[in-house]
Every structure is written in C-alpha cells, then in structure tokens.
Scaffold this motif. Structure first.
Motif, PDB file in Angstrom:
ATOM      1  N   LEU A  11      -5.609   2.428  32.193  1.00 52.86           N
ATOM      2  CA  LEU A  11      -6.819   2.170  32.978  1.00 52.86           C
ATOM      3  C   LEU A  11      -6.440   1.440  34.255  1.00 52.86           C
ATOM      4  CD1 LEU A  11      -9.905   1.920  33.363  1.00 52.86           C
ATOM      5  CD2 LEU A  11      -9.784  -0.180  31.982  1.00 52.86           C
ATOM      6  N   GLN A  13      -7.983   0.433  38.444  1.00 51.62           N
ATOM      7  CA  GLN A  13      -9.069   0.443  39.408  1.00 51.62           C
ATOM      8  C   GLN A  13      -8.782   1.465  40.503  1.00 51.62           C
ATOM      9  OE1 GLN A  13     -11.988  -1.444  39.407  1.00 51.62           O
ATOM     10  NE2 GLN A  13     -11.356  -2.077  37.351  1.00 51.62           N
ATOM     11  N   PRO A  88     -11.354   7.981  41.333  1.00 55.28           N
ATOM     12  CA  PRO A  88     -12.025   8.303  40.060  1.00 55.28           C
ATOM     13  C   PRO A  88     -11.841   9.758  39.652  1.00 55.28           C
ATOM     14  CG  PRO A  88     -13.429   6.897  41.388  1.00 55.28           C
ATOM     15  CD  PRO A  88     -12.246   7.254  42.251  1.00 55.28           C
ATOM     16  N   ARG A  91      -8.990  10.961  37.187  1.00 57.46           N
ATOM     17  CA  ARG A  91      -8.993  10.638  35.766  1.00 57.46           C
ATOM     18  C   ARG A  91      -8.852  11.905  34.928  1.00 57.46           C
ATOM     19  NH1 ARG A  91     -14.152  11.598  37.023  1.00 57.46           N
ATOM     20  NH2 ARG A  91     -15.572  12.398  35.433  1.00 57.46           N
ATOM     21  N   THR A 115      -7.326   6.745  33.263  1.00 62.93           N
ATOM     22  CA  THR A 115      -8.709   6.409  33.568  1.00 62.93           C
ATOM     23  C   THR A 115      -8.738   5.592  34.850  1.00 62.93           C
ATOM     24  OG1 THR A 115      -9.236   6.357  31.207  1.00 62.93           O
ATOM     25  CG2 THR A 115     -10.805   5.327  32.715  1.00 62.93           C
ATOM     26  N   ALA A 117     -11.236   3.528  37.243  1.00 68.06           N
ATOM     27  CA  ALA A 117     -12.558   2.923  37.349  1.00 68.06           C
ATOM     28  C   ALA A 117     -12.953   2.774  38.815  1.00 68.06           C
ATOM     29  CB  ALA A 117     -12.563   1.563  36.674  1.00 68.06           C
TER      30      ALA A 117
END
Length: 118
Positions: A11, A13, A88, A91, A115, A117
């Motif tokens: 994950l 940003q 994003p 992903r 992923t 975010a």
C-alpha cells in the motif's frame, strides 16, 4: 520449467514508489523476455512493461512510460520493476511472466498486490 515468484507489492500513497521483484528458479531467463502485467478489479489483465533478458531492451505501456523502470540482475536471476509517481489507476495485482518475445507470455508467476491510495 522455470518458476517465477513476484514480490514487493503493498500500500502506498499516490505519488509514492514501490519496487517489485520477479525471481526465477528452475533455469535462467536466457533468451526470454520477462514482462510485468497488471489487473485492476473488474478489468482485464494488461501489459505494463517487459525486458529482454539477453540484451536488456525494455518496453513500456504508454500509461507507465517515464514512471516505471524495468531492470534485470543477471547474477540474481531477478527482474525488478521500479514504480515511481504512482497513481490510483496503477492499483491492481501485478504479475510477472516469461515469454519468447516482447508481450508474449508462456509462464506466469503468482501476483503481488499493489494498492495506491488517493
């Protein structure tokens, strides 16, 4: 038969970076290409990047060009995908695959989840 193991997902940003690795065992990559493909939820699997193991030529999808870099480490039988400025829309599950040419896939590794975010 070669076995491919992908790792490095996680994950992050938006704007961040991840580095994926694809390690081969069973035999070396030799003259093949190693590609990265990704599949977002509800979408078809798509090509992201690949590299010629023997001469190091790289190819990228337009959507990742300038942000992703694919490189090989002959000694470690490893191909790494450095992903910068992640968005994003990057992903999905990323898979590495071996093929006899660019965008050919003969052997798939398992995927690693990325992923991003917002």
């Amino acid at each position: 038969q070669v076995q491919l193991v992908a790792s490095g997902g996680g994950l992050v940003q938006a704007g961040g970076s991840l580095r994926l690795s694809c390690v081969a065992s069973g035999r070396t990559f030799s003259v093949y290409y190693i590609g990265w493909y990704r599949q977002a939820p509800g979408k078809e699997r798509e090509f992201a990047a690949d590299i010629s193991w023997s001469i190091g030529s790289t190819f990228y999808a337009d959507s990742v060009k300038g942000r992703f870099t694919n490189a090989r480490d002959n000694d470690k039988n490893t191909v790494c995908l450095q992903m910068n400025s992640l968005k994003p829309e990057d992903r999905g599950v990323y898979y590495c695959a071996e093929g006899r040419g660019s965008r050919h896939t003969d052997v798939w590794g398992q995927g690693t989840q990325v992923t991003v975010a917002s």
